[in-house]
Design an enzyme around this catalytic site. Structure first.
Site, short mmCIF file in Angstrom:
data_model
loop_
_atom_site.label_atom_id
_atom_site.label_comp_id
_atom_site.label_asym_id
_atom_site.label_seq_id
_atom_site.Cartn_x
_atom_site.Cartn_y
_atom_site.Cartn_z
N SER A 1 116.62 58.79 114.70
CA SER A 1 115.47 58.80 115.58
C SER A 1 114.84 57.41 115.59
O SER A 1 115.54 56.43 115.80
CB SER A 1 114.48 59.90 115.17
OG SER A 1 113.62 60.20 116.25
N ASP B 1 119.22 67.76 122.21
CA ASP B 1 118.08 66.96 121.76
C ASP B 1 117.39 66.26 122.93
O ASP B 1 118.03 65.46 123.63
CB ASP B 1 118.57 65.93 120.75
CG ASP B 1 117.47 65.00 120.26
OD1 ASP B 1 116.29 65.36 120.38
OD2 ASP B 1 117.82 63.92 119.74
N HIS C 1 118.78 67.09 117.33
CA HIS C 1 118.31 65.81 116.81
C HIS C 1 118.93 65.48 115.46
O HIS C 1 118.75 66.19 114.48
CB HIS C 1 116.78 65.88 116.69
CG HIS C 1 116.09 64.56 116.69
ND1 HIS C 1 116.22 63.65 117.70
CD2 HIS C 1 115.24 63.99 115.78
CE1 HIS C 1 115.47 62.60 117.45
NE2 HIS C 1 114.89 62.77 116.28
#
Length: 481
Positions: free
Chosen positions: A161, A425, A450
């Site tokens: 991320s 995601d 994710h």
């Protein structure tokens, strides 16, 4: 091979579950107690001011279990406490075992126990930026290379991320230091109005059941209408188990309430069917399938009733007695600048970064998504309410533009970076999902969410996820050897 860390302060202590992967909402982390020692590094406060001599203690972790002259793996901490659980589990450790790598995890400045300043007053948050965080990595690597005699080792950055973005940008900006990078679910393009987020949420819900997002939209639209009449507030309070009687005195109050409820779906979609339990995360058994089965169950009543049932399920999973939907209280918590404040786990810091670098505001300004009531102006107003009137729309637009100028957005010119994303995601909309070149490959994993490939493998992982992990390992082996 064991290292001597003489001269570096270290101790064992209480460690917390990390908000390691970007999330829409911050919740109190669950304490974890893996047997991993904390270490401390003297870091510079401001890497870009030669007259600034102040330093502070930055936390890091080390695992040399597999090290035998191989590369150095550097896991980059993100918008929450660095979780030592990653030093005992996770796919990167399997890579380390194969490649005989040394593993380091550096906590991001201003998160967890890495406190560069005495508090988080807005004036002090000027030292919180991706630019400073990248310079932290560079200084840490330079000193550790000398101290641990690693001058002949190749360093590989890992991140998921926001830390995946940092891994990308670290390779981009410091190619003389970092040899390769694995950037998982990395939003590399800064965008003020991230309407695509909720569009992907709708697609991910519809892929399970086409009626699911329609029921969500019906429920959300019903709530918008009900909020217009005060006589409905007691009923809404009871139906959704709010912590106090609902009070809607402004558009911000309404938007905060609606966003909080939408967040139940946003969070589940983002982390659908993940394997985060090892981090101490609650509610990992709640999936898109679970939510959509509730939203399709007409025996539970109207779509509004089913929406409330989802809220109850999420509260139970997160062990919450009631739901707090007071915007006034939220602002009060977010403006607390102490390290002991209710938003100090990461909320005050991360929202500051969105207001000053990235945007990433997940608004309902698109018609191709199922929620209602929280537009871009709502998020911009938060920046002003929390940090001051100078944090206005113009400043945010300029900041987001500068971020893309600095890092290149989607136009990444580098080598030896592998990008992985899951199609479920919502963050994949700002990531690299197609090969940019032979040395900038992308892995787009069907049916995963994710950072799925970062988590420990399990027997029921889909074959495409297992294949993605093996492909990334093959790239690392080729690049390093």
């Amino acid at each position: 091979m064991a290292f001597s860390l003489a001269g570096l302060v270290f101790c064992s202590g209480l460690c917390f579950s990390s908000a390691f992967l970007s999330s829409r909402r911050y919740r109190n982390p669950v304490p974890l107690f893996p047997s991993v020692d904390e270490h401390w590094f003297d870091q510079k406060l401001d890497h870009f001011n030669g007259a600034e001599s102040r330093v502070w203690k930055q936390r890091f972790f080390i695992n040399d279990t597999f090290y035998d002259g191989g590369p150095v793996f550097l896991m980059i901490g993100g918008e929450g406490p660095a979780n030592p659980a990653w030093m005992v589990s996770g796919t990167w450790l399997r890579y380390a075992e194969k490649l005989k790598a040394l593993c380091l995890l550096l906590e991001h400045r201003f998160y967890g126990k890495s406190h560069p300043t005495e508090d988080m007053r807005t004036a002090n948050l000027q030292y919180l930026s991706s630019k400073q965080a990248l310079a932290d990595l560079a200084h840490f690597q330079t000193v550790m290379t000398q101290k641990l005699k690693l001058s002949h080792s190749k360093w590989v950055a890992f991140g998921g991320s926001y830390p995946g973005s940092l891994a990308t940008w670290y390779r981009l900006k410091y190619p003389h230091l970092i040899y390769a990078a694995v950037a998982t679910s990395a939003p590399v393009y800064a965008l003020i109005n991230f309407t695509e987020y909720l569009e992907v949420v709708q697609t991910s819900l519809a892929d399970y059941n086409s009626e699911c997002p329609k029921a969500v939209k019906s429920a959300s639209d019903t709530l918008v209408m009900m909020l217009k009449k005060k006589e409905n507030y007691v009923k809404i309070t009871e139906d959704f188990k709010l912590c106090e009687i609902l009070q809607i005195n402004s558009e911000m109050d309404s938007a905060y309430f609606l966003e909080t409820l939408a967040g139940n779906f946003m969070d589940v979609v983002q982390y659908n069917n993940d394997n985060r339990a090892f981090e101490g995360v609650k509610g990992t058994n709640i999936t898109i399938q679970v939510l959509c089965e509730i939203m399709a169950d007409v025996s539970l009543g109207t779509p509004y009733d089913r929406y409330a049932a989802v809220a109850h399920l999420m509260m139970d999973a997160l062990e919450m007695k009631c739901m707090d939907t007071s915007y006034k209280k939220y602002v009060q918590e977010m403006t607390s600048a102490t390290w002991e404040g209710p938003a100090a786990v990461g909320g005050r810091q991360w929202v500051y970064q969105t207001c000053t670098e990235f945007g990433f505001f997940q608004s309902t300004d698109s018609t191709n998504q199922p929620f209602s009531g929280f537009s871009l102006s709502y998020f911009v107003q938060q920046c002003t309410d929390i940090y001051g009137p100078e944090f206005n729309f113009t400043r945010i637009v300029n900041a987001v533009g500068q971020t893309n100028e600095m890092y290149g957005g989607f136009n990444i010119q580098s080598s030896r970076i592998v990008f992985s994303n899951g199609c479920v995601d919502p963050w994949h909309a700002l990531g690299i999902i197609k090969d940019l070149s032979e040395e900038l490959p992308a892995v787009y994993i069907k049916g995963t969410a994710h950072c799925a490939n970062m988590y420990p493998a399990r027997a029921d992982d889909p074959p495409q996820l297992a294949a993605a992990r093996l492909y990334i390992l093959s790239l690392l082996e080729k690049w390093i050897n």
